[in-house]
Design a protein around this motif. Structure first.
Motif, PDB file in Angstrom:
ATOM      1  N   SER A   1       0.835  -1.209   0.000  1.00 42.73           N
ATOM      2  CA  SER A   1       0.000   0.000   0.000  1.00 42.73           C
ATOM      3  C   SER A   1       0.870   1.259   0.000  1.00 42.73           C
ATOM      4  O   SER A   1       0.536   2.244  -0.656  1.00 42.73           O
ATOM      5  N   GLU A   2       1.996   1.232   0.715  1.00 49.39           N
ATOM      6  CA  GLU A   2       2.889   2.390   0.743  1.00 49.39           C
ATOM      7  C   GLU A   2       3.508   2.672  -0.622  1.00 49.39           C
ATOM      8  O   GLU A   2       3.927   3.794  -0.890  1.00 49.39           O
ATOM      9  N   HIS A   3       3.567   1.631  -1.461  1.00 48.98           N
ATOM     10  CA  HIS A   3       4.176   1.802  -2.784  1.00 48.98           C
ATOM     11  C   HIS A   3       3.135   1.778  -3.906  1.00 48.98           C
ATOM     12  O   HIS A   3       3.460   1.518  -5.061  1.00 48.98           O
ATOM     13  N   GLY A   4       1.878   2.040  -3.543  1.00 52.38           N
ATOM     14  CA  GLY A   4       0.842   2.249  -4.539  1.00 52.38           C
ATOM     15  C   GLY A   4       0.229   1.009  -5.153  1.00 52.38           C
ATOM     16  O   GLY A   4      -0.587   1.123  -6.061  1.00 52.38           O
ATOM     17  N   SER A   5       0.569  -0.167  -4.679  1.00 50.91           N
ATOM     18  CA  SER A   5      -0.025  -1.410  -5.202  1.00 50.91           C
ATOM     19  C   SER A   5      -1.241  -1.761  -4.348  1.00 50.91           C
ATOM     20  O   SER A   5      -1.252  -2.749  -3.621  1.00 50.91           O
ATOM     21  N   TYR A   6      -2.281  -0.938  -4.453  1.00 51.05           N
ATOM     22  CA  TYR A   6      -3.417  -1.043  -3.546  1.00 51.05           C
ATOM     23  C   TYR A   6      -4.215  -2.325  -3.720  1.00 51.05           C
ATOM     24  O   TYR A   6      -4.653  -2.921  -2.736  1.00 51.05           O
ATOM     25  N   LYS A   7      -4.426  -2.757  -4.958  1.00 53.81           N
ATOM     26  CA  LYS A   7      -5.197  -3.980  -5.185  1.00 53.81           C
ATOM     27  C   LYS A   7      -4.494  -5.182  -4.562  1.00 53.81           C
ATOM     28  O   LYS A   7      -5.129  -6.015  -3.916  1.00 53.81           O
ATOM     29  N   GLU A   8      -3.199  -5.249  -4.769  1.00 55.71           N
ATOM     30  CA  GLU A   8      -2.421  -6.352  -4.196  1.00 55.71           C
ATOM     31  C   GLU A   8      -2.390  -6.240  -2.670  1.00 55.71           C
ATOM     32  O   GLU A   8      -2.470  -7.243  -1.955  1.00 55.71           O
ATOM     33  N   ALA A   9      -2.283  -5.029  -2.167  1.00 52.52           N
ATOM     34  CA  ALA A   9      -2.259  -4.806  -0.718  1.00 52.52           C
ATOM     35  C   ALA A   9      -3.549  -5.301  -0.077  1.00 52.52           C
ATOM     36  O   ALA A   9      -3.527  -5.928   0.992  1.00 52.52           O
ATOM     37  N   ILE A  10      -4.672  -5.041  -0.732  1.00 51.84           N
ATOM     38  CA  ILE A  10      -5.963  -5.488  -0.201  1.00 51.84           C
ATOM     39  C   ILE A  10      -6.012  -7.006  -0.109  1.00 51.84           C
ATOM     40  O   ILE A  10      -6.515  -7.567   0.863  1.00 51.84           O
ATOM     41  N   ILE A  11      -5.455  -7.676  -1.099  1.00 52.34           N
ATOM     42  CA  ILE A  11      -5.440  -9.145  -1.086  1.00 52.34           C
ATOM     43  C   ILE A  11      -4.692  -9.649   0.145  1.00 52.34           C
ATOM     44  O   ILE A  11      -5.178 -10.530   0.864  1.00 52.34           O
ATOM     45  N   TYR A  12      -3.513  -9.079   0.417  1.00 55.31           N
ATOM     46  CA  TYR A  12      -2.722  -9.541   1.571  1.00 55.31           C
ATOM     47  C   TYR A  12      -3.346  -9.113   2.897  1.00 55.31           C
ATOM     48  O   TYR A  12      -3.258  -9.829   3.886  1.00 55.31           O
ATOM     49  N   TYR A  13      -3.995  -7.975   2.890  1.00 57.51           N
ATOM     50  CA  TYR A  13      -4.712  -7.550   4.085  1.00 57.51           C
ATOM     51  C   TYR A  13      -5.864  -8.518   4.377  1.00 57.51           C
ATOM     52  O   TYR A  13      -6.098  -8.895   5.524  1.00 57.51           O
ATOM     53  N   GLN A  14      -6.565  -8.944   3.326  1.00 56.83           N
ATOM     54  CA  GLN A  14      -7.649  -9.920   3.500  1.00 56.83           C
ATOM     55  C   GLN A  14      -7.100 -11.276   3.951  1.00 56.83           C
ATOM     56  O   GLN A  14      -7.697 -11.933   4.813  1.00 56.83           O
ATOM     57  N   LEU A  15      -5.988 -11.694   3.386  1.00 54.07           N
ATOM     58  CA  LEU A  15      -5.349 -12.944   3.821  1.00 54.07           C
ATOM     59  C   LEU A  15      -4.986 -12.859   5.300  1.00 54.07           C
ATOM     60  O   LEU A  15      -5.192 -13.802   6.059  1.00 54.07           O
ATOM     61  N   TYR A  16      -4.452 -11.718   5.694  1.00 52.89           N
ATOM     62  CA  TYR A  16      -4.107 -11.480   7.096  1.00 52.89           C
ATOM     63  C   TYR A  16      -5.350 -11.602   7.980  1.00 52.89           C
ATOM     64  O   TYR A  16      -5.358 -12.330   8.976  1.00 52.89           O
ATOM     65  N   ASN A  17      -6.416 -10.881   7.620  1.00 57.54           N
ATOM     66  CA  ASN A  17      -7.647 -10.906   8.425  1.00 57.54           C
ATOM     67  C   ASN A  17      -8.272 -12.293   8.476  1.00 57.54           C
ATOM     68  O   ASN A  17      -8.735 -12.733   9.536  1.00 57.54           O
ATOM     69  N   ASN A  18      -8.306 -12.996   7.346  1.00 55.64           N
ATOM     70  CA  ASN A  18      -8.888 -14.344   7.311  1.00 55.64           C
ATOM     71  C   ASN A  18      -8.102 -15.301   8.194  1.00 55.64           C
ATOM     72  O   ASN A  18      -8.691 -16.098   8.940  1.00 55.64           O
ATOM     73  N   LEU A  19      -6.784 -15.223   8.110  1.00 56.75           N
ATOM     74  CA  LEU A  19      -5.960 -16.111   8.932  1.00 56.75           C
ATOM     75  C   LEU A  19      -6.099 -15.769  10.415  1.00 56.75           C
ATOM     76  O   LEU A  19      -6.240 -16.656  11.251  1.00 56.75           O
ATOM     77  N   LYS A  20      -6.089 -14.483  10.721  1.00 55.11           N
ATOM     78  CA  LYS A  20      -6.251 -14.055  12.111  1.00 55.11           C
ATOM     79  C   LYS A  20      -7.597 -14.545  12.660  1.00 55.11           C
ATOM     80  O   LYS A  20      -7.656 -15.088  13.770  1.00 55.11           O
ATOM     81  N   ASP A  21      -8.657 -14.378  11.881  1.00 54.36           N
ATOM     82  CA  ASP A  21      -9.980 -14.837  12.317  1.00 54.36           C
ATOM     83  C   ASP A  21     -10.005 -16.347  12.514  1.00 54.36           C
ATOM     84  O   ASP A  21     -10.593 -16.840  13.470  1.00 54.36           O
ATOM     85  N   SER A  22      -9.374 -17.093  11.615  1.00 47.47           N
ATOM     86  CA  SER A  22      -9.376 -18.551  11.745  1.00 47.47           C
ATOM     87  C   SER A  22      -8.590 -19.006  12.979  1.00 47.47           C
ATOM     88  O   SER A  22      -8.930 -20.009  13.580  1.00 47.47           O
ATOM     89  N   LEU A  23      -7.581 -18.262  13.338  1.00 49.75           N
ATOM     90  CA  LEU A  23      -6.796 -18.614  14.525  1.00 49.75           C
ATOM     91  C   LEU A  23      -7.543 -18.284  15.817  1.00 49.75           C
ATOM     92  O   LEU A  23      -7.381 -18.976  16.825  1.00 49.75           O
ATOM     93  N   LEU A  24      -8.367 -17.258  15.769  1.00 45.38           N
ATOM     94  CA  LEU A  24      -9.114 -16.858  16.958  1.00 45.38           C
ATOM     95  C   LEU A  24     -10.348 -17.729  17.185  1.00 45.38           C
ATOM     96  O   LEU A  24     -10.864 -17.804  18.303  1.00 45.38           O
ATOM     97  N   ASN A  25     -10.856 -18.357  16.127  1.00 42.41           N
ATOM     98  CA  ASN A  25     -12.075 -19.174  16.261  1.00 42.41           C
ATOM     99  C   ASN A  25     -11.782 -20.630  16.457  1.00 42.41           C
ATOM    100  O   ASN A  25     -10.877 -21.218  16.404  1.00 42.41           O
TER     101      ASN A  25
END
Length: 186
Positions: free
Chosen positions: A162-186
């Motif tokens: 995201s800092e280097h302007g690759s917003y679409k790719e950044a969103i994908i990794y942010y979603q991967l992060y959130n999905n994994l975090k949620d799966s670990l918490l549940n």
């Protein structure tokens, strides 16, 4: 207790543990206790206080068989230097740590060190090298199912993109992060 956020209780128990270990003849165990204490002290009292403890533990490991602990201490000290903007010092320590981890064939340890080296590369303006370390690390961590470190990789990579302007790719990794975090918490 440190992982649950109760740092004062963690500090209390790590001090007790260190007190006990200092009465025993195993210096390596004492160094491990100091390392654990330093991890908590870093949160409560700051990096400079933790740095003193990490150095003390590193000095104890000199000449002992605890290569894995020594490597972890080099990483911990390197992280403080990186946070303080001492990039060259941190990189040297990370590389020393990585050599030890490679000799031990410590795959997870190598990946942890590569995460830090990716941050060094980015700070030095070598964005592409940082990306390569992160992408390679993500692939290996998925295979190892090392989810807590994978979370760090996802989070940092999303931020970098995201800092280097690759917003679409950044969103994908942010979603991967959130999905994994949620799966670990549940």
């Amino acid at each position: 207790y440190h992982d649950t956020g109760d740092d004062s209780l963690a500090l209390h128990y790590h001090n007790l543990g260190l007190e006990i270990r200092r009465k025993l003849p195993d210096r390596l165990e004492e160094a491990q206790s100091i390392n654990n204490l330093a991890n908590v002290v870093k949160t409560i009292l700051g990096a400079d206080s933790a740095l003193q403890l990490y150095r003390e533990a590193l000095n104890i490991t000199e000449g002992l068989e605890g290569r894995r602990l020594r490597s972890a201490l080099l990483n911990n000290i390197g992280e403080i230097y990186l946070d303080q903007g001492q990039i060259d010092k941190s990189e040297a320590l990370f590389n020393q740590s990585k050599v030890v981890k490679e000799k031990l064939n410590d795959q997870l340890g190598i990946l942890y060190t590569n995460y830090n080296l990716a941050k060094v590369n980015v700070r030095n303006g070598n964005i592409e090298n940082g990306r390569i370390l992160l992408e390679t690390g993500i692939d290996h961590l998925k295979k190892l199912k090392a989810n807590s470190l994978l979370l760090k990789y996802y989070s940092y990579y999303a931020l970098l993109l995201s800092e280097h302007g690759s917003y679409k790719e950044a969103i994908i990794y942010y979603q991967l992060y959130n999905n994994l975090k949620d799966s670990l918490l549940n």
